[in-house]
Design a protein around this motif. Structure first.
Motif, PDB file in Angstrom:
ATOM      1  N   TRP A  25       0.392  -0.917   0.011  1.00  0.00           N
ATOM      2  CA  TRP A  25       0.269   0.068   0.188  1.00  0.00           C
ATOM      3  C   TRP A  25       1.035   1.226   0.297  1.00  0.00           C
ATOM      4  CZ3 TRP A  25      -4.749  -0.916  -0.920  1.00  0.00           C
ATOM      5  CH2 TRP A  25      -4.944  -2.170  -0.092  1.00  0.00           C
ATOM      6  N   GLY A  26       0.920   2.241  -1.156  1.00  0.00           N
ATOM      7  CA  GLY A  26       1.993   3.382  -0.813  1.00  0.00           C
ATOM      8  C   GLY A  26       0.705   4.630  -1.306  1.00  0.00           C
ATOM      9  N   TRP A  27       1.732   5.727  -0.910  1.00  0.00           N
ATOM     10  CA  TRP A  27       0.798   6.964  -1.822  1.00  0.00           C
ATOM     11  C   TRP A  27       1.502   7.533  -3.109  1.00  0.00           C
ATOM     12  CZ3 TRP A  27       3.579   7.590   2.977  1.00  0.00           C
ATOM     13  CH2 TRP A  27       2.470   7.899   4.221  1.00  0.00           C
ATOM     14  N   TYR A  28       1.023   7.540  -4.353  1.00  0.00           N
ATOM     15  CA  TYR A  28       1.444   7.065  -5.346  1.00  0.00           C
ATOM     16  C   TYR A  28       1.386   9.339  -5.779  1.00  0.00           C
ATOM     17  CZ  TYR A  28       1.989   6.557 -10.820  1.00  0.00           C
ATOM     18  OH  TYR A  28       2.166   6.595 -11.637  1.00  0.00           O
ATOM     19  N   LEU A  29       2.995   9.535  -5.750  1.00  0.00           N
ATOM     20  CA  LEU A  29       2.845  10.700  -6.009  1.00  0.00           C
ATOM     21  C   LEU A  29       3.025  10.985  -7.216  1.00  0.00           C
ATOM     22  CD1 LEU A  29       6.383  11.002  -3.503  1.00  0.00           C
ATOM     23  CD2 LEU A  29       3.445  10.882  -3.265  1.00  0.00           C
ATOM     24  N   LYS A  30       2.618  10.533  -8.805  1.00  0.00           N
ATOM     25  CA  LYS A  30       3.110  11.313  -9.809  1.00  0.00           C
ATOM     26  C   LYS A  30       2.723  12.355 -10.021  1.00  0.00           C
ATOM     27  CE  LYS A  30       3.380   9.456 -15.107  1.00  0.00           C
ATOM     28  NZ  LYS A  30       3.076   8.359 -15.677  1.00  0.00           N
ATOM     29  N   ASP A  31       1.346  12.618 -10.022  1.00  0.00           N
ATOM     30  CA  ASP A  31       0.458  14.398 -10.061  1.00  0.00           C
ATOM     31  C   ASP A  31       0.757  14.621  -8.862  1.00  0.00           C
ATOM     32  OD1 ASP A  31      -1.563  16.198 -10.209  1.00  0.00           O
ATOM     33  OD2 ASP A  31      -2.674  14.787 -11.263  1.00  0.00           O
ATOM     34  N   GLU A  32       1.568  16.271  -8.602  1.00  0.00           N
ATOM     35  CA  GLU A  32       1.921  16.921  -7.586  1.00  0.00           C
ATOM     36  C   GLU A  32       0.540  17.623  -6.546  1.00  0.00           C
ATOM     37  OE1 GLU A  32       4.158  20.018  -9.065  1.00  0.00           O
ATOM     38  OE2 GLU A  32       6.020  18.441  -9.271  1.00  0.00           O
ATOM     39  N   ASN A  33      -0.378  17.486  -7.603  1.00  0.00           N
ATOM     40  CA  ASN A  33      -2.132  18.075  -6.970  1.00  0.00           C
ATOM     41  C   ASN A  33      -2.699  17.072  -5.971  1.00  0.00           C
ATOM     42  OD1 ASN A  33      -1.576  20.488  -8.168  1.00  0.00           O
ATOM     43  ND2 ASN A  33      -2.343  19.544 -10.209  1.00  0.00           N
ATOM     44  N   ILE A  34      -2.426  15.521  -6.162  1.00  0.00           N
ATOM     45  CA  ILE A  34      -2.812  14.752  -5.529  1.00  0.00           C
ATOM     46  C   ILE A  34      -1.979  13.792  -5.062  1.00  0.00           C
ATOM     47  CG2 ILE A  34      -5.524  14.948  -6.524  1.00  0.00           C
ATOM     48  CD1 ILE A  34      -4.675  12.440  -7.948  1.00  0.00           C
ATOM     49  N   MET A  35      -2.076  12.876  -3.620  1.00  0.00           N
ATOM     50  CA  MET A  35      -1.505  12.167  -2.925  1.00  0.00           C
ATOM     51  C   MET A  35      -2.830  10.532  -3.179  1.00  0.00           C
ATOM     52  SD  MET A  35       1.874  12.472  -1.452  1.00  0.00           S
ATOM     53  CE  MET A  35       0.590  12.275   0.613  1.00  0.00           C
ATOM     54  N   PRO A  36      -3.327  10.320  -3.988  1.00  0.00           N
ATOM     55  CA  PRO A  36      -3.904   9.361  -3.281  1.00  0.00           C
ATOM     56  C   PRO A  36      -3.225   7.810  -3.103  1.00  0.00           C
ATOM     57  CG  PRO A  36      -3.167   9.072  -6.018  1.00  0.00           C
ATOM     58  CD  PRO A  36      -2.942  10.085  -5.284  1.00  0.00           C
ATOM     59  N   VAL A  37      -3.984   6.823  -2.719  1.00  0.00           N
ATOM     60  CA  VAL A  37      -3.369   5.510  -2.276  1.00  0.00           C
ATOM     61  C   VAL A  37      -3.060   4.747  -3.263  1.00  0.00           C
ATOM     62  CG1 VAL A  37      -3.278   3.827  -0.484  1.00  0.00           C
ATOM     63  CG2 VAL A  37      -4.269   6.203   0.518  1.00  0.00           C
ATOM     64  N   VAL A  38      -2.705   3.592  -3.296  1.00  0.00           N
ATOM     65  CA  VAL A  38      -2.236   3.000  -4.162  1.00  0.00           C
ATOM     66  C   VAL A  38      -2.549   1.067  -4.024  1.00  0.00           C
ATOM     67  CG1 VAL A  38      -1.760   4.589  -6.194  1.00  0.00           C
ATOM     68  CG2 VAL A  38      -0.172   3.166  -5.104  1.00  0.00           C
ATOM     69  N   TYR A  39      -2.879   0.366  -4.045  1.00  0.00           N
ATOM     70  CA  TYR A  39      -2.341  -0.696  -3.789  1.00  0.00           C
ATOM     71  C   TYR A  39      -1.546  -2.320  -4.909  1.00  0.00           C
ATOM     72  CZ  TYR A  39      -3.317  -6.031  -2.206  1.00  0.00           C
ATOM     73  OH  TYR A  39      -3.085  -7.117  -2.271  1.00  0.00           O
ATOM     74  N   CYS A  40      -0.586  -2.213  -4.656  1.00  0.00           N
ATOM     75  CA  CYS A  40       0.617  -2.435  -5.494  1.00  0.00           C
ATOM     76  C   CYS A  40       0.618  -4.074  -5.747  1.00  0.00           C
ATOM     77  CB  CYS A  40       1.854  -2.154  -5.159  1.00  0.00           C
ATOM     78  SG  CYS A  40       1.326  -0.193  -5.474  1.00  0.00           S
ATOM     79  N   LEU A  41       0.136  -5.376  -6.225  1.00  0.00           N
ATOM     80  CA  LEU A  41       0.806  -6.616  -6.566  1.00  0.00           C
ATOM     81  C   LEU A  41       2.244  -6.918  -6.489  1.00  0.00           C
ATOM     82  CD1 LEU A  41      -2.576  -8.108  -8.419  1.00  0.00           C
ATOM     83  CD2 LEU A  41      -2.743  -8.265  -5.414  1.00  0.00           C
ATOM     84  N   HIS A  42       2.876  -7.669  -5.543  1.00  0.00           N
ATOM     85  CA  HIS A  42       4.024  -8.128  -5.632  1.00  0.00           C
ATOM     86  C   HIS A  42       4.595  -8.399  -6.819  1.00  0.00           C
ATOM     87  CE1 HIS A  42       2.780 -11.748  -3.879  1.00  0.00           C
ATOM     88  NE2 HIS A  42       3.827 -12.207  -4.462  1.00  0.00           N
ATOM     89  N   ASP A  43       3.945  -9.501  -7.324  1.00  0.00           N
ATOM     90  CA  ASP A  43       3.628  -9.970  -8.516  1.00  0.00           C
ATOM     91  C   ASP A  43       3.195  -9.731 -10.093  1.00  0.00           C
ATOM     92  OD1 ASP A  43       1.726 -10.924  -7.290  1.00  0.00           O
ATOM     93  OD2 ASP A  43       1.598 -13.198  -7.358  1.00  0.00           O
ATOM     94  N   ASP A  44       2.964  -8.421  -9.747  1.00  0.00           N
ATOM     95  CA  ASP A  44       2.245  -7.940 -11.431  1.00  0.00           C
ATOM     96  C   ASP A  44       2.765  -6.616 -10.708  1.00  0.00           C
ATOM     97  OD1 ASP A  44       0.472  -6.919 -13.287  1.00  0.00           O
ATOM     98  OD2 ASP A  44      -1.247  -8.711 -12.200  1.00  0.00           O
ATOM     99  N   TYR A  45       2.504  -6.100 -12.662  1.00  0.00           N
ATOM    100  CA  TYR A  45       2.771  -5.073 -12.899  1.00  0.00           C
ATOM    101  C   TYR A  45       2.086  -4.004 -13.256  1.00  0.00           C
ATOM    102  CZ  TYR A  45       0.798  -5.539 -17.933  1.00  0.00           C
ATOM    103  OH  TYR A  45      -0.297  -5.590 -18.449  1.00  0.00           O
ATOM    104  N   GLU A  46       1.104  -3.910 -12.747  1.00  0.00           N
ATOM    105  CA  GLU A  46      -0.277  -3.245 -12.435  1.00  0.00           C
ATOM    106  C   GLU A  46      -0.681  -3.046 -11.596  1.00  0.00           C
ATOM    107  OE1 GLU A  46      -3.617  -4.315 -15.022  1.00  0.00           O
ATOM    108  OE2 GLU A  46      -2.445  -2.628 -16.373  1.00  0.00           O
ATOM    109  N   ALA A  47      -0.909  -1.658 -10.914  1.00  0.00           N
ATOM    110  CA  ALA A  47      -1.248  -1.437  -9.215  1.00  0.00           C
ATOM    111  C   ALA A  47      -2.178  -0.762  -9.933  1.00  0.00           C
ATOM    112  CB  ALA A  47      -0.151  -0.478  -8.994  1.00  0.00           C
ATOM    113  N   THR A  48      -3.836  -0.973  -8.507  1.00  0.00           N
ATOM    114  CA  THR A  48      -4.709  -0.373  -8.656  1.00  0.00           C
ATOM    115  C   THR A  48      -4.685   1.226  -8.150  1.00  0.00           C
ATOM    116  OG1 THR A  48      -5.105  -1.979  -8.914  1.00  0.00           O
ATOM    117  CG2 THR A  48      -7.192  -0.531  -8.488  1.00  0.00           C
TER     118      THR A  48
END
Length: 213
Positions: A77-100
């Motif tokens: 579980w992490g904060w996604y910092l790609k957009d400077e205007n928001i800091m959403p929480v994302v869920y990243c599977l350890h064995d998948d290249y996609e996160a949600t």
């Protein structure tokens, strides 16, 4: 990990850490929520600021994801910092290249965790598996979350927790028999989805993005 220069830990996270809510050494078997200092969530095992700063990231994983928790499977579980205007929480599977995308903010992620907890197979009726809990235990956790998150939750979220506290367990039958019979819940997955859309306004919610190159 090398945190971006413009990154600041959310104030809610800092406040919780200062209270010792992330320190597993503070966990106890107390049945009284007021005496339980560690904040347990079903899918989040917390990281302290020191652990986050010293986290050893694989080189192929996105530097825009700053982890703050993980689960038993090693998913992040992490904060996604790609957009400077928001800091959403994302869920990243350890064995998948996609996160949600999970929630628009840390506080919204905490509330969604409570909704998810209430709709999943975490409870038993008369008997169950070792990972499941009784209705009394579920209510103890709900009461604890209301106490610990009360200052950062919206009133309507606290009202939903009160409503969950007043509920009895009900048996949810799976749509397909291939999935098995079903499990006990406080709210059904469909009700959980409805409440998520009702309370959490985030246009990217449940959308995927690539986090492993």
């Amino acid at each position: 990990m090398n945190l971006p220069l413009n990154f600041s830990f959310p104030q809610t996270y800092i406040g919780m850490e200062k209270q010792g809510l992330f320190d597993i050494a503070n966990f106890s078997n107390e049945d009284e929520p007021k005496k339980q200092k560690y904040v347990w969530l079903n899918e989040m095992e917390w990281m302290t600021r020191e652990e986050i700063i010293n986290f050893d990231y694989d080189q192929d994983r996105s530097n825009f994801v700053v982890p703050f928790a993980f689960n038993a499977n090693g998913d992040i579980w992490g904060w996604y910092l790609k957009d400077e205007n928001i800091m959403p929480v994302v869920y990243c599977l350890h064995d998948d290249y996609e996160a949600t995308y999970y929630a628009a903010s840390f506080e919204e992620a905490l509330f969604r965790q409570i909704l998810d907890f209430s709709s999943q197979s975490n409870f038993y009726g008369e008997q169950g598996s070792s990972y499941q809990m009784s209705l009394d235990e579920a209510r103890m956790h709900l009461t604890g979350w209301k106490l610990k998150f009360g200052k950062c939750f919206k009133e309507e979220w606290l009202s939903e927790i009160d409503r969950l506290l007043s509920m009895e367990l009900k048996f949810y039958k799976y749509p397909s028999k291939k999935m098995g019979e079903g499990h006990y819940v406080l709210i059904t997955p469909e009700e959980c989805e409805y409440l998520t859309k009702k309370h959490l306004f985030f246009d990217l919610i449940d959308q995927n993005f690539q986090w492993i190159s």
